[in-house]
Design an enzyme around this catalytic site. Structure first.
Site, PDB file in Angstrom:
ATOM      1  N   ASP A 106       3.986   2.810  -8.492  1.00  0.00           N
ATOM      2  CA  ASP A 106       3.832   2.085  -9.762  1.00  0.00           C
ATOM      3  C   ASP A 106       2.796   2.781 -10.662  1.00  0.00           C
ATOM      4  OD1 ASP A 106       4.517  -0.453 -11.147  1.00  0.00           O
ATOM      5  OD2 ASP A 106       2.372  -0.864 -10.962  1.00  0.00           O
ATOM      6  N   GLU A 130       3.280  14.216   6.372  1.00  0.00           N
ATOM      7  CA  GLU A 130       2.956  14.080   7.804  1.00  0.00           C
ATOM      8  C   GLU A 130       4.154  13.494   8.555  1.00  0.00           C
ATOM      9  OE1 GLU A 130      -0.427  11.465   7.989  1.00  0.00           O
ATOM     10  OE2 GLU A 130      -1.694  12.845   6.843  1.00  0.00           O
TER      11      GLU A 130
HETATM   12  C1  NOJ Z   1       5.354  -1.330 -13.739  1.00  0.00           C
HETATM   13  C2  NOJ Z   1       6.159  -2.366 -13.047  1.00  0.00           C
HETATM   14  O1  NOJ Z   1       7.503  -1.963 -12.991  1.00  0.00           O
HETATM   15  C3  NOJ Z   1       5.966  -3.646 -13.825  1.00  0.00           C
HETATM   16  O2  NOJ Z   1       6.841  -4.657 -13.415  1.00  0.00           O
HETATM   17  C4  NOJ Z   1       4.530  -4.067 -13.690  1.00  0.00           C
HETATM   18  O3  NOJ Z   1       4.310  -5.217 -14.490  1.00  0.00           O
HETATM   19  C5  NOJ Z   1       3.580  -2.963 -14.141  1.00  0.00           C
HETATM   20  N1  NOJ Z   1       3.960  -1.681 -13.641  1.00  0.00           N
HETATM   21  C6  NOJ Z   1       2.177  -3.250 -13.671  1.00  0.00           C
HETATM   22  O4  NOJ Z   1       2.098  -3.122 -12.277  1.00  0.00           O
END
Ligand code: NOJ
Length: 567
Positions: A219, A278
Site C-alpha cells: 500500500d 529469502e
Molecule cells: C490505498 C488503498 O488502496 C486505499 O483503500 C487506502 O485508503 C489508502 N491506500 C490508505 O491506506
C-alpha cells in the site's frame, strides 16, 4: 537501445508466475459472509473459493483483514500479525490458504507500511513516551509553528481531505506536538528514516511468507519515505492529488510534493525485496500512484518490486489512440527495466468500470471521489457494454491482469447509497463534498432473492445495503447462461490460458485497424475492438470469444464490442 518492436515481442517470456497471472482482488468485508453478521469473513470466502477456481483465476489478492479499528476499512492496522476477529482467526486463514492451494490458487496479502492505526501499540507507546523519545521517532511527531505551536508543521493536506497533521494532548493535559497522517487522522505515518521501522517490517513480511502467502501488494508504495526536513509542498490542491506532478521533471516533482516518489523510498523497497527473495517464488506488487510511466517503471527495477499497478491504463480515455499509446508505453517502459506490465480496470478505490465507462469524460469524477448525488446519472447499459469490451481487450494483452471482485458479474457502482450509510473517511472529512469510495465496496450478490443481500449471507444483514438493481447481477442467474458477463469472463480466461496470452508475442495489427478500431495480435489470436459508432466487418478466422453474444449480426462487430479471432 532496442527498438519499440523488440520490446513488444521480446516481452514476457519468463516463467515467473506473476508476469502472466490473472489476479482477483477480494475485498474481504464484501465478498461472502459466513456468520451472517453483515460483514464478509474468511469462512465465507473459503466456502466460495470453488467459484473462483471455476472462473479460472490464478491468484487472489486480499485487501487487509488484519486487526484494525476499521476507520479506513482495514487500511488502518493495529496488529500486523493477527486476523481481525470480525473476519475470523489466524487458523481460519490457514484453512483458507490450504483450500486455495488445493485449487491451484495463489494468495497475495496486503501490507500497509506507510502508516499504522492510531490504536497500534507503537503509536500508543509513542504518545505516552513524550517529546524527543525514541518511541516517538517511530512516527513523524513535530512541534507546531506559531507562538504556541498552534499551527501545523507544514502545509501538507490529507488525501482524504483536510490537514495532514493533528495535534495531540500530552500526558500532562497540555496541547502538544503534531503528528503526520497523509490519510485519516487515525492513520499516523511511520517514519522510515528510523531503521527500527525497517527491522519491524522485515519480521512482519517473514511472518506471512512463512505461513505460505505467495506475495504482497504494498500500500502507498510511493509515499513511505518523506523528504528530509518535511518542507512545504509547492504543488497541491485541496485533495493533494499526484496528477499534476506528471508534467514536471522528476527533480521538480520531488521538491513540489515532498512526500511522493522521494529517492529514499527505493532503499526501503530494496530491503523488502531482500526479505521476499529469502523465499522461493514470491512476488510483490506496488501500489505506486506515480505518473508518467517512465517514472513508475523505477519501482519495478530488478531489485525492487516485481510488478506495479498500472493506474494510467485504468484511467485511460476510452478511445483508440489513447489506449494504444498507454499500452505501447507500458510494454516499452516496463520492458526497459525487465518488468512485465500489469493491467487493471477496477479496484476498491475507484468507480466500478461498468459504471465509469457510462459517464461522459467531462463528468467523470476524480479517482477516489465517487459519484455524487448531484452528478449526472450514468448510462449503465452503455457502461456495461463498454466494460465487457474493455475487459476482453485487456485480458488478451500479455502481462498480468488484476480483476476486482464483482466485475465478473458486470456489477455497477452502487452510486445510489444514501449519505447515512457512507463510511469512507473521505466523506466525513470533506463533509460530503467528496462522496468517497463506498459505492464500489457494496457486498456481492450470489443468489438472487436469498435474503436482502442476495446470498451474501442468509440473514440479509449487510454493512452497506445492496441497491435494488444488484439482484439481477446475482451469480446464480448468470452461471451457465450463454452471453452472461460471468460466462464471458470464464471464456476469456479459458482462451487466455489455452493460447498462453499472458506470455504472448504481441504486436499491433495495423492491417485490421481504422480510426474507430484498435487491433492487436497475440500468439495468433487477433483481438479487435470496435469503438463505434458503426459496425465493422469481422475479419476471417475462428471466433474464439466475442462480447456481443446476444447481439451477433452475422459477420459484423457492433459498436463498443470486442472479438477474439484465431487467425
Ligand atoms: C490505498 C488503498 O488502496 C486505499 O483503500 C487506502 O485508503 C489508502 N491506500 C490508505 O491506506
Amino acid at each position: 537501445m532496442p527498438s519499440t518492436n523488440e520490446f513488444l515481442t521480446a516481452f514476457n517470456k519468463d516463467a515467473e508466475w506473476w508476469r502472466t497471472s490473472v489476479i482477483y482482488q477480494i475485498y474481504p468485508r464484501s465478498f461472502a459472509d459466513g456468520d451472517g453478521d453483515g460483514l464478509g469473513d474468511l469462512q465465507g470466502i473459503t466456502s466460495r473459493l470453488d467459484s473462483l477456481a471455476s472462473l479460472g483465476i490464478d491468484a487472489i489478492w486480499f485487501s487487509p483483514f488484519f486487526k484494525s479499528p476499521q476507520k479506513d476499512a482495514g487500511y488502518d492496522i493495529s496488529d500486523y500479525r493477527q486476523i481481525d476477529p470480525i473476519f475470523g482467526t489466524n487458523e481460519d486463514f490457514d484453512v483458507l490458504i490450504a483450500k486455495a492451494k488445493s485449487l491451484g490458487i495463489r494468495i497475495i496479502v496486503d501490507i500497509v507500511p506507510n502508516h499504522t492505526s492510531d490504536q497500534h501499540e507503537w503509536f500508543q507507546v509513542a504518545l505516552a513516551a513524550g517529546k524527543g523519545s525514541a518511541e516517538r521517532d517511530y512516527y513523524h511527531f513535530k512541534d507546531g509553528k506559531g507562538e504556541n505551536g498552534e499551527l501545523p508543521p507544514n502545509n501538507w493536506q490529507s488525501i482524504f481531505g483536510g490537514p495532514a497533521w493533528s495535534r495531540i494532548t500530552e500526558a500532562d493535559g497540555t496541547l502538544g506536538q503534531w503528528y503526520l497522517h497523509l490519510f485519516d487522522s487515525s492513520q499516523p505515518d511511520l517514519n522510515w528514516e528510523n531503521p527500527k521501522i525497517a527491522d519491524e517490517f522485515d519480521e512482519i513480511l517473514r511472518f506471512w511468507l512463512k505461513k505460505g502467502v505467495d506475495g504482497y501488494r504494498v500500500d502507498v508504495a510511493h509515499g513511505m519515505v518523506k523528504r528530509a526536513g518535511l518542507p512545504d509542498a509547492t504543488i497541491y490542491d485541496e485533495n493533494l492529488r499526484e496528477k499534476p506532478i506528471s508534467n514536471l521533471t522528476m527533480a521538480e516533482a520531488e521538491l513540489a510534493v515532498p512526500y511522493w516518489g522521494q529517492p529514499g523510498v527505493h532503499d526501503a523497497i530494496r530491503r523488502f525485496r531482500k526479505v521476499i527473495d529469502e523465499f522461493d517464488d514470491r512476488a510483490m506488487c506496488a501500489e505506486a500512484s506515480m505518473s508518467p510511466l517512465p517514472r513508475l517503471a523505477m519501482w519495478v527495477r530488478p531489485d525492487e518490486y516485481h510488478q506495479s499497478f498500472n493506474f494510467d491504463y485504468m484511467h485511460s480515455a476510452y478511445e483508440p489512440a489513447a489506449l494504444k499509446k498507454i499500452i505501447t508505453d507500458s510494454i516499452v517502459e516496463y520492458g526497459k527495466v525487465g518488468a512485465s506490465s500489469t493491467w487493471v480496470m477496477s479496484n476498491h478505490d475507484g468507480i466500478r468500470h461498468a459504471t465509469r465507462l457510462g459517464i461522459a469524460p467531462e463528468n467523470t469524477p476524480r479517482p477516489g471521489d465517487g459519484i455524487h448525488p448531484t452528478d449526472p446519472v450514468p448510462d449503465e447499459a452503455l457502461g456495461l457494454r463498454r466494460a465487457r469490451a474493455a475487459t476482453a481487450f485487456m485480458l488478451g494483452l500479455p502481462g498480468s491482469s488484476y480483476l476486482y471482485q464483482g466485475e465478473e458479474l458486470g456489477l455497477p457502482e452502487a452510486w445510489q447509497l444514501e449519505g447515512k450509510y457512507r463510511q469512507d473517511p473521505t466523506y466525513a472529512r470533506t463533509k460530503g463534498k467528496r462522496i468517497g469510495r463506498d459505492g464500489c465496496r457494496v457486498p456481492l450478490p450470489w443468489e438472487a432473492g436469498v435474503g436482502a443481500a442476495n446470498g451474501f449471507n442468509t440473514t440479509g444483514n449487510s454493512w452497506l445495503p445492496q441497491p435494488d438493481n444488484y439482484r439481477v447481477f446475482s451469480r446464480n442467474l448468470q452461471e451457465g447462461v450463454a452471453g452472461s458477463t460471468l460466462e464471458l469472463y470464464k471464456r476469456l480466461l479459458k482462451e487466455r490460458k489455452a493460447f498462453q496470452l499472458g506470455a504472448g508475442a504481441f504486436r499491433w495489427a495495423d492491417e485490421y485497424q481504422d480510426k474507430n478500431t484498435l487491433a492487436y495480435v497475440n500468439n495468433d489470436v487477433l483481438v479487435l475492438f470496435n469503438f463505434g459508432p458503426d459496425a465493422v466487418v469481422l475479419p476471417a478466422g475462428e471466433v474464439l470469444v466475442t462480447t456481443q453474444h446476444d447481439l451477433l449480426v452475422e459477420g459484423e462487430l457492433e459498436h463498443d464490442q470486442v472479438v477474439w479471432i484465431k487467425l
